[in-house]
Design a protein around this motif. Structure first.
Motif, short mmCIF file in Angstrom:
data_model
loop_
_atom_site.label_atom_id
_atom_site.label_comp_id
_atom_site.label_asym_id
_atom_site.label_seq_id
_atom_site.Cartn_x
_atom_site.Cartn_y
_atom_site.Cartn_z
N ASP D 49 1.12 -1.07 0.20
CA ASP D 49 -0.32 0.10 0.18
C ASP D 49 0.75 1.33 -0.08
O ASP D 49 0.99 2.01 -0.48
N ALA D 52 1.94 1.54 -3.02
CA ALA D 52 2.05 1.95 -4.55
C ALA D 52 1.56 3.75 -4.48
O ALA D 52 0.89 4.69 -5.01
N GLU D 53 1.34 3.93 -3.13
CA GLU D 53 0.77 5.01 -2.62
C GLU D 53 2.05 6.26 -3.34
O GLU D 53 1.67 7.19 -4.46
N LEU D 57 0.09 4.52 -7.97
CA LEU D 57 -0.66 3.83 -8.48
C LEU D 57 -1.22 2.81 -7.19
O LEU D 57 -1.21 2.48 -6.47
N SER D 58 -1.57 1.74 -8.54
CA SER D 58 -3.14 1.10 -7.40
C SER D 58 -2.24 -0.41 -7.11
O SER D 58 -1.41 -0.68 -7.62
N LYS D 59 -2.57 -0.81 -5.99
CA LYS D 59 -1.71 -2.23 -5.50
C LYS D 59 -1.72 -3.54 -6.54
O LYS D 59 -0.90 -3.78 -6.54
N ASN D 61 -1.90 -2.88 -9.39
CA ASN D 61 -1.29 -2.52 -11.05
C ASN D 61 0.05 -3.01 -10.31
O ASN D 61 1.04 -3.02 -11.77
#
Lengths: 216, 216, 216, 216
Positions: D49, D52-53, D57-59, D61
């Motif tokens: 997480d 990703a942040e 990007l989204s996790k 992804n």
DNA sequence: GATGAATGAGCGTTCATTCAT
DNA sequence: AATGAATGAACGCTCATTCAT
């Protein structure tokens, strides 16, 4: 009859199915791959990735041809029902009773041998309470069985075959033939490597079994 | 005999199973819930959330008692095999041949009636190639069948029962009895509401079938 | 000085620490286990289960002695700071300058050898920006370094040692000694099996290094 | 030179790395974010997480580009080793001995300044026993150090530099330079706000230190 | 027609912490 | 003083599906 979810009557495609050759080919590839995977893993156990890989297509491309995973499954099942009932449908009320039933048994066993994946797909569906097939079971399938049970009852009334319960007779044919597809793994494990192909012996066994059962 | 993975011999728990009452209760609740869900959805189709809800426990609490989803499944299956083979095991080589086999059929049908979830759990596993049960099938199960097939052969050599293929005879008993558990949904759909309980009629049918098949 | 997070001054326990022998023993066991695990895995990498197992206690029992995982870590770090600074604290302003510094280097190297876990715990904390130790670093530690830097400056003004930057001199002592604890794995891998114990040679090397650096 | 896991030679990407622009951008964003988070929190402390942040990007992804959290870490480390050893690799056996070593020290200090995150990532890994890097340490790294130690021994035999232990000499360079990246927080806390950038002074200090150490 | 890119929802599992005793 | 039992929150990861091209 070597395709996935064999469709005996190509005419029914006329409206619903795509027109170009490429589409037909891909649609078939998907259904065949899906049959492979669904029958081996069950609906939830199967993934679109597996199906896509077996079909040799990309995952989004699958969903170009079918709206969803469930749609593939439904298509497979609905295509299956007709084929599934054909051997019974062919049982001729005008034929010689015992021979007709024996021939039905042999056709059904042949199907178990030639289409084990279809058999397992069907078994998976029924095992789980037929969430996607209930209507076809309670309609199409029941209607045909009712009709044929009546035929059998007629034969029995005429003293041509033994007066065993017609419905359970049909169940027994299903159970005994599909077993060789659905429990194939167990059958082969028990028979061991020497009896590589269980079907010939199974055919003889069922001949004896139904011969004795039906003798008036 | 309404519990999950029926254990005919409660004494076997003494060592391996947990000691406190609360553990025994929760472990049983989990196994029972898991049987319910696994048998209806298959391994991959089942979720721990479903099992937890049926068991009335929280999801992490499930994993306090079992190491993983798979561990629950394995426990269920390993507990099942013994129970599953018991009816065959009880077939007495010293008994009266036809009566022994007929009694085996009835015990097996009784199991299909009393433990349909166990039967479906087993069917699911075999359908998928027995990924978690192969060893037990190829070992324990095959050994017992080999042994009993030899007994049957002896009976046949003595002219007590008809000389049908012993292995396929056993397969036919499995197929015909388990069918009423595994394809219960279809059986009931075909018979319709009037024949609410198919088992009494099935019992009579199988009596006739095996009576005729085995008569020397 | 063989315990975890060595506490040179047992008197400080008087108020905060538990009284019974059993409590003292368990508290020490927890801190020792926590040091082992935290230093090897970092704070988030360590689990209470691991610590509990090493300590030979149950997990809830850990939390009987310490309010939380973090509390254990904090206790460890706060207990560590004093010990950590002792070698520097002992540097005597009245002593012979070069000898005082060389002795400090040797004490620090000895600590790296005797307390590698403490060193790694400290390194982990600083590496991550000292989230739980910032205050002690900016207070206690900085104050002591400021004080000793002044002493060094005095020695340099008196021409007793070379006029190198006092703060960086201290950093270099830290870096060169702690390296043998923190990067122990790498040091041993590079030196290979023959040089099993790197410390004697390291001691000679640092003697030379600081001897030459400080010579006026 | 502000990117993650600095790749001095972009040509090496040609084969192994993805081709499209979008992939290159996202892959780099992920590696850069992962470097940020892993170096600050350690492997277990970092979460997808967080990465990703930071990467924007989204996790899921992230996991479209890398197979797992571990795969990101491994990619980071494997990309790092080469860069990490470059400054030592450049040390020229044919050059002027003292100048070569001094230049190595300066390159290494420059790396600590320009790539502190990489340094901390490396430190984290070694601190925890190099679970994912052991092979590279015992192979690639040790081989290079062996080779360069031999070079240094040659220089010493020729009387060009002082005969200090070559391996510990290299360790001292690593320790003294990486300290300014790995213990940056402590260095700045001790020096206080006035000495905002410790590196210039550190450079002069190390010049003096190694100048005196190596003088024959 | 086809696919690389992306994601929300959900999965099995871990873990620090709490509760009851 | 200690522990078996339990859980909320979060973790790494999967997957059917959608988006953009």
């Amino acid at each position: 009859m070597d395709e996935a979810a064999a469709q005996p009557d190509p005419a029914q495609d006329e409206e619903a199915r795509p027109r170009t050759r490429i589409q037909r080919r891909n649609t078939q590839a998907i259904l065949d791959a899906a049959l492979e995977v669904f029958s081996a893993q069950g609906f939830r156990g199967a993934t679109l990735d597996q199906i896509a890989e077996v079909a040799g297509l990309s995952k989004p491309n699958l969903l170009y041809y079918f709206a969803s995973k469930e749609a593939i499954h439904v298509e497979l099942l609905s295509g299956l029902m007709d084929t599934w009932l054909d051997p019974l449908r062919e049982m001729d009320p005008e034929g010689e009773p015992e021979a007709e039933i024996m021939a039905y048994v042999r056709r059904k066993l042949q199907m178990a041998r030639d289409y084990p994946r279809e058999s397992r797909l069907f078994a998976n569906e029924i095992l789980q309470g037929a969430p996607r097939m209930r209507a076809a079971i309670e309609g199409e399938l029941k209607d045909l069985v009712d009709e044929k049970a009546e035929v059998i009852r007629g034969w029995q009334a005429a003293g041509k075959i033994a007066p065993v319960h017609p419905y359970h007779l049909i169940f027994s044919i299903w159970a005994l033939t599909q077993h060789y597809a659905d429990f194939d793994m167990q059958v082969r494990a028990v028979l061991g490597p020497e009896g590589a192909d269980p079907f010939p012996e199974a055919g003889r066994f069922l001949d004896t079994l139904f011969g004795r059962l039906l003798a008036p």
